[in-house]
Design a protein around this motif. Sequence first.
Motif, PDB file in Angstrom:
ATOM      1  N   ALA A  23      11.121 -10.969  -9.520  1.00  0.00           N
ATOM      2  CA  ALA A  23      12.528 -10.817  -9.141  1.00  0.00           C
ATOM      3  C   ALA A  23      12.675 -10.682  -7.627  1.00  0.00           C
ATOM      4  CB  ALA A  23      13.131  -9.600  -9.848  1.00  0.00           C
ATOM      5  N   LEU A  24      11.740  -9.982  -6.991  1.00  0.00           N
ATOM      6  CA  LEU A  24      11.782  -9.829  -5.535  1.00  0.00           C
ATOM      7  C   LEU A  24      11.549 -11.164  -4.839  1.00  0.00           C
ATOM      8  CD1 LEU A  24      11.969  -8.044  -3.021  1.00  0.00           C
ATOM      9  CD2 LEU A  24       9.514  -7.577  -3.265  1.00  0.00           C
ATOM     10  N   LEU A  25      10.595 -11.956  -5.331  1.00  0.00           N
ATOM     11  CA  LEU A  25      10.329 -13.272  -4.743  1.00  0.00           C
ATOM     12  C   LEU A  25      11.546 -14.184  -4.863  1.00  0.00           C
ATOM     13  CD1 LEU A  25       6.669 -14.039  -5.917  1.00  0.00           C
ATOM     14  CD2 LEU A  25       7.442 -13.445  -3.614  1.00  0.00           C
ATOM     15  N   VAL A  26      12.217 -14.135  -6.016  1.00  0.00           N
ATOM     16  CA  VAL A  26      13.414 -14.953  -6.214  1.00  0.00           C
ATOM     17  C   VAL A  26      14.513 -14.519  -5.245  1.00  0.00           C
ATOM     18  CG1 VAL A  26      15.251 -15.542  -7.836  1.00  0.00           C
ATOM     19  CG2 VAL A  26      12.881 -15.504  -8.608  1.00  0.00           C
ATOM     20  N   ALA A  27      14.680 -13.201  -5.060  1.00  0.00           N
ATOM     21  CA  ALA A  27      15.694 -12.686  -4.131  1.00  0.00           C
ATOM     22  C   ALA A  27      15.405 -13.151  -2.703  1.00  0.00           C
ATOM     23  CB  ALA A  27      15.748 -11.167  -4.199  1.00  0.00           C
ATOM     24  N   LEU A  28      14.139 -13.096  -2.297  1.00  0.00           N
ATOM     25  CA  LEU A  28      13.776 -13.538  -0.953  1.00  0.00           C
ATOM     26  C   LEU A  28      13.994 -15.036  -0.776  1.00  0.00           C
ATOM     27  CD1 LEU A  28      10.497 -11.481  -0.441  1.00  0.00           C
ATOM     28  CD2 LEU A  28      12.629 -11.195   0.825  1.00  0.00           C
ATOM     29  N   SER A  29      13.879 -15.788  -1.877  1.00  0.00           N
ATOM     30  CA  SER A  29      14.063 -17.239  -1.785  1.00  0.00           C
ATOM     31  C   SER A  29      15.489 -17.610  -1.423  1.00  0.00           C
ATOM     32  CB  SER A  29      13.661 -17.909  -3.105  1.00  0.00           C
ATOM     33  OG  SER A  29      14.625 -17.676  -4.115  1.00  0.00           O
ATOM     34  N   ALA A 229       7.928 -23.530  -1.882  1.00  0.00           N
ATOM     35  CA  ALA A 229       7.027 -24.099  -2.879  1.00  0.00           C
ATOM     36  C   ALA A 229       5.946 -23.097  -3.281  1.00  0.00           C
ATOM     37  CB  ALA A 229       6.390 -25.383  -2.337  1.00  0.00           C
ATOM     38  N   LEU A 230       5.466 -22.323  -2.299  1.00  0.00           N
ATOM     39  CA  LEU A 230       4.401 -21.351  -2.570  1.00  0.00           C
ATOM     40  C   LEU A 230       4.914 -20.120  -3.300  1.00  0.00           C
ATOM     41  CD1 LEU A 230       2.345 -21.423   0.763  1.00  0.00           C
ATOM     42  CD2 LEU A 230       1.434 -21.844  -1.525  1.00  0.00           C
ATOM     43  N   THR A 231       6.000 -19.557  -2.806  1.00  0.00           N
ATOM     44  CA  THR A 231       6.440 -18.254  -3.322  1.00  0.00           C
ATOM     45  C   THR A 231       7.504 -18.376  -4.409  1.00  0.00           C
ATOM     46  OG1 THR A 231       8.118 -18.054  -1.581  1.00  0.00           O
ATOM     47  CG2 THR A 231       5.930 -17.140  -1.124  1.00  0.00           C
ATOM     48  N   ALA A 232       8.552 -19.152  -4.153  1.00  0.00           N
ATOM     49  CA  ALA A 232       9.685 -19.187  -5.071  1.00  0.00           C
ATOM     50  C   ALA A 232       9.507 -20.210  -6.187  1.00  0.00           C
ATOM     51  CB  ALA A 232      10.967 -19.505  -4.299  1.00  0.00           C
ATOM     52  N   THR A 233       8.410 -20.962  -6.180  1.00  0.00           N
ATOM     53  CA  THR A 233       8.184 -21.935  -7.244  1.00  0.00           C
ATOM     54  C   THR A 233       6.810 -21.735  -7.871  1.00  0.00           C
ATOM     55  OG1 THR A 233       9.515 -23.483  -5.927  1.00  0.00           O
ATOM     56  CG2 THR A 233       8.406 -24.370  -7.859  1.00  0.00           C
ATOM     57  N   LEU A 234       5.748 -21.940  -7.085  1.00  0.00           N
ATOM     58  CA  LEU A 234       4.397 -21.786  -7.619  1.00  0.00           C
ATOM     59  C   LEU A 234       4.172 -20.376  -8.167  1.00  0.00           C
ATOM     60  CD1 LEU A 234       1.118 -23.056  -6.015  1.00  0.00           C
ATOM     61  CD2 LEU A 234       1.282 -20.687  -6.718  1.00  0.00           C
ATOM     62  N   ALA A 235       4.416 -19.369  -7.334  1.00  0.00           N
ATOM     63  CA  ALA A 235       4.156 -17.992  -7.765  1.00  0.00           C
ATOM     64  C   ALA A 235       5.084 -17.555  -8.900  1.00  0.00           C
ATOM     65  CB  ALA A 235       4.302 -17.045  -6.577  1.00  0.00           C
ATOM     66  N   THR A 236       6.362 -17.920  -8.810  1.00  0.00           N
ATOM     67  CA  THR A 236       7.309 -17.441  -9.817  1.00  0.00           C
ATOM     68  C   THR A 236       7.058 -18.070 -11.187  1.00  0.00           C
ATOM     69  OG1 THR A 236       8.927 -19.094  -9.084  1.00  0.00           O
ATOM     70  CG2 THR A 236       9.133 -16.878  -8.166  1.00  0.00           C
ATOM     71  N   PHE A 237       6.743 -19.366 -11.233  1.00  0.00           N
ATOM     72  CA  PHE A 237       6.482 -19.992 -12.531  1.00  0.00           C
ATOM     73  C   PHE A 237       5.146 -19.531 -13.106  1.00  0.00           C
ATOM     74  CE2 PHE A 237      10.013 -22.733 -11.559  1.00  0.00           C
ATOM     75  CZ  PHE A 237      10.520 -23.040 -12.814  1.00  0.00           C
ATOM     76  N   TRP A 238       4.186 -19.252 -12.249  1.00  0.00           N
ATOM     77  CA  TRP A 238       2.915 -18.697 -12.728  1.00  0.00           C
ATOM     78  C   TRP A 238       3.132 -17.318 -13.339  1.00  0.00           C
ATOM     79  CZ3 TRP A 238      -0.186 -14.687 -10.263  1.00  0.00           C
ATOM     80  CH2 TRP A 238      -1.423 -14.491 -10.885  1.00  0.00           C
ATOM     81  N   LEU A 239       3.898 -16.474 -12.634  1.00  0.00           N
ATOM     82  CA  LEU A 239       4.200 -15.139 -13.154  1.00  0.00           C
ATOM     83  C   LEU A 239       5.011 -15.221 -14.446  1.00  0.00           C
ATOM     84  CD1 LEU A 239       5.109 -13.318  -9.813  1.00  0.00           C
ATOM     85  CD2 LEU A 239       3.105 -12.867 -11.249  1.00  0.00           C
ATOM     86  N   LEU A 240       5.953 -16.179 -14.505  1.00  0.00           N
ATOM     87  CA  LEU A 240       6.781 -16.320 -15.696  1.00  0.00           C
ATOM     88  C   LEU A 240       5.935 -16.687 -16.911  1.00  0.00           C
ATOM     89  CD1 LEU A 240      10.229 -17.965 -15.936  1.00  0.00           C
ATOM     90  CD2 LEU A 240       8.472 -18.704 -17.514  1.00  0.00           C
ATOM     91  N   HIS A 241       5.006 -17.645 -16.738  1.00  0.00           N
ATOM     92  CA  HIS A 241       4.176 -18.051 -17.871  1.00  0.00           C
ATOM     93  C   HIS A 241       3.182 -16.954 -18.266  1.00  0.00           C
ATOM     94  CE1 HIS A 241       5.213 -22.175 -18.945  1.00  0.00           C
ATOM     95  NE2 HIS A 241       5.588 -22.333 -17.689  1.00  0.00           N
ATOM     96  N   ARG A 242       2.744 -16.169 -17.314  1.00  0.00           N
ATOM     97  CA  ARG A 242       1.889 -15.027 -17.671  1.00  0.00           C
ATOM     98  C   ARG A 242       2.669 -14.016 -18.481  1.00  0.00           C
ATOM     99  NH1 ARG A 242      -0.951 -11.811 -13.304  1.00  0.00           N
ATOM    100  NH2 ARG A 242      -1.978 -10.980 -15.132  1.00  0.00           N
ATOM    101  N   ALA A 243       3.919 -13.753 -18.074  1.00  0.00           N
ATOM    102  CA  ALA A 243       4.716 -12.711 -18.721  1.00  0.00           C
ATOM    103  C   ALA A 243       5.114 -13.098 -20.142  1.00  0.00           C
ATOM    104  CB  ALA A 243       5.956 -12.403 -17.891  1.00  0.00           C
ATOM    105  N   ILE A 244       5.495 -14.372 -20.366  1.00  0.00           N
ATOM    106  CA  ILE A 244       5.954 -14.746 -21.706  1.00  0.00           C
ATOM    107  C   ILE A 244       4.805 -14.810 -22.702  1.00  0.00           C
ATOM    108  CG2 ILE A 244       7.992 -15.982 -20.899  1.00  0.00           C
ATOM    109  CD1 ILE A 244       6.557 -18.588 -21.319  1.00  0.00           C
ATOM    110  N   HIS A 245       3.578 -14.633 -22.232  1.00  0.00           N
ATOM    111  CA  HIS A 245       2.458 -14.503 -23.163  1.00  0.00           C
ATOM    112  C   HIS A 245       2.497 -13.150 -23.866  1.00  0.00           C
ATOM    113  CE1 HIS A 245      -1.484 -15.373 -24.840  1.00  0.00           C
ATOM    114  NE2 HIS A 245      -1.897 -14.195 -24.435  1.00  0.00           N
ATOM    115  N   TRP A 246       3.096 -12.142 -23.192  1.00  0.00           N
ATOM    116  CA  TRP A 246       3.116 -10.779 -23.735  1.00  0.00           C
ATOM    117  C   TRP A 246       4.515 -10.284 -24.065  1.00  0.00           C
ATOM    118  CZ3 TRP A 246      -1.531  -9.324 -25.066  1.00  0.00           C
ATOM    119  CH2 TRP A 246      -2.635  -9.803 -24.350  1.00  0.00           C
ATOM    120  N   LEU A 247       5.540 -10.867 -23.446  1.00  0.00           N
ATOM    121  CA  LEU A 247       6.912 -10.404 -23.640  1.00  0.00           C
ATOM    122  C   LEU A 247       7.766 -11.532 -24.214  1.00  0.00           C
ATOM    123  CD1 LEU A 247       7.461  -8.585 -20.202  1.00  0.00           C
ATOM    124  CD2 LEU A 247       6.826  -7.524 -22.383  1.00  0.00           C
TER     125      LEU A 247
END
Length: 304
Positions: A23-29, A229-247
């Motif tokens: 959420a913080l990365l998206v806000a900074l984007s 591309a690094l923070t608001a796309t690569l990092a956020t989609f990686w975090l999203l796919h990690r999270a939906i594995h558990w939530l």
Amino acid sequence: MHQTRSPAFSPTFTAHASMLFWALLVALSFFAAAEVNPGLDALPLTAVRLLLSGSLFLPFLLLRRPQRLGGRALIAHALLGGLLALYFGSLFEALKHTKALDTALLYVSVPLLTLGGERLLLGKPVLQRLWPTLVAALGALALLGLDNANFDAYAYGLYGIGCLAMALYGPLSQRLKPWLGEARGAASLACGNLLAGGLLLVLACTLGQRWEGLQGIAARDFGWLLYLALTATLATFWLLHRAIHWLPPATVIAYSYLSGLFALLLQSFWLHRAPAPLAWVGAMLIILGIAWLARLSPARAVAA
């Protein structure tokens, strides 16, 4: 002696913590995107951004044993990438006819639509999570300022389709997990979807002759594009796919409400402007709704 794992380091807790960072990365984007030359066509910019983000995953994936993708996996990536292309394409077309605030207000519906996607595609019970999501959604509307909205039927209708596409992204990625490969990690899944979405946007830009909109792009613009591309796309989609594995996907997407809160706080800090009282009410409702959802997740994880 049997040792139990501390709840503080459970996968569910880690997923929630990672989404706070998301959420913080998206806000900074939001602030970074404002630094890019507004005269450039946003659609080809996004095509380049998605392709660049997906390509940046490749060196890390090649360090591991490469996995051969079957026909069903490629179809799944095309479907999920198509949802991303539809979302971003509808967003930029809608922004030609309305303000960013209006699109942000409509995006509030995405976590609620994701609940419907979970029920439809995954057959999961969602009623228990509907109420905290509604609380957070009301908080987001108060935070954004519903009274300042300008309704445009074309923009809202078009972007509404895009919001539906984004809402289906999480549940569909879970439904297509057998096609994508159960053992594949978050980086591999995000890489495939971003590359597929980027290629579809490249096709749309080529057919629509939109590449001329990048004439005059400066090194400074490309630098900000690389940051996004690094923070608001690569990092956020990686975090999203990690999270939906558990939530549940809707719980993960609900963290987008916190992005508006973080953006408000960052703007207040940099501009030294105190938020309106209604915004503080909205902030408290968002925190309450997200905390409520987080409280429900451990029970869901045990039940699963």
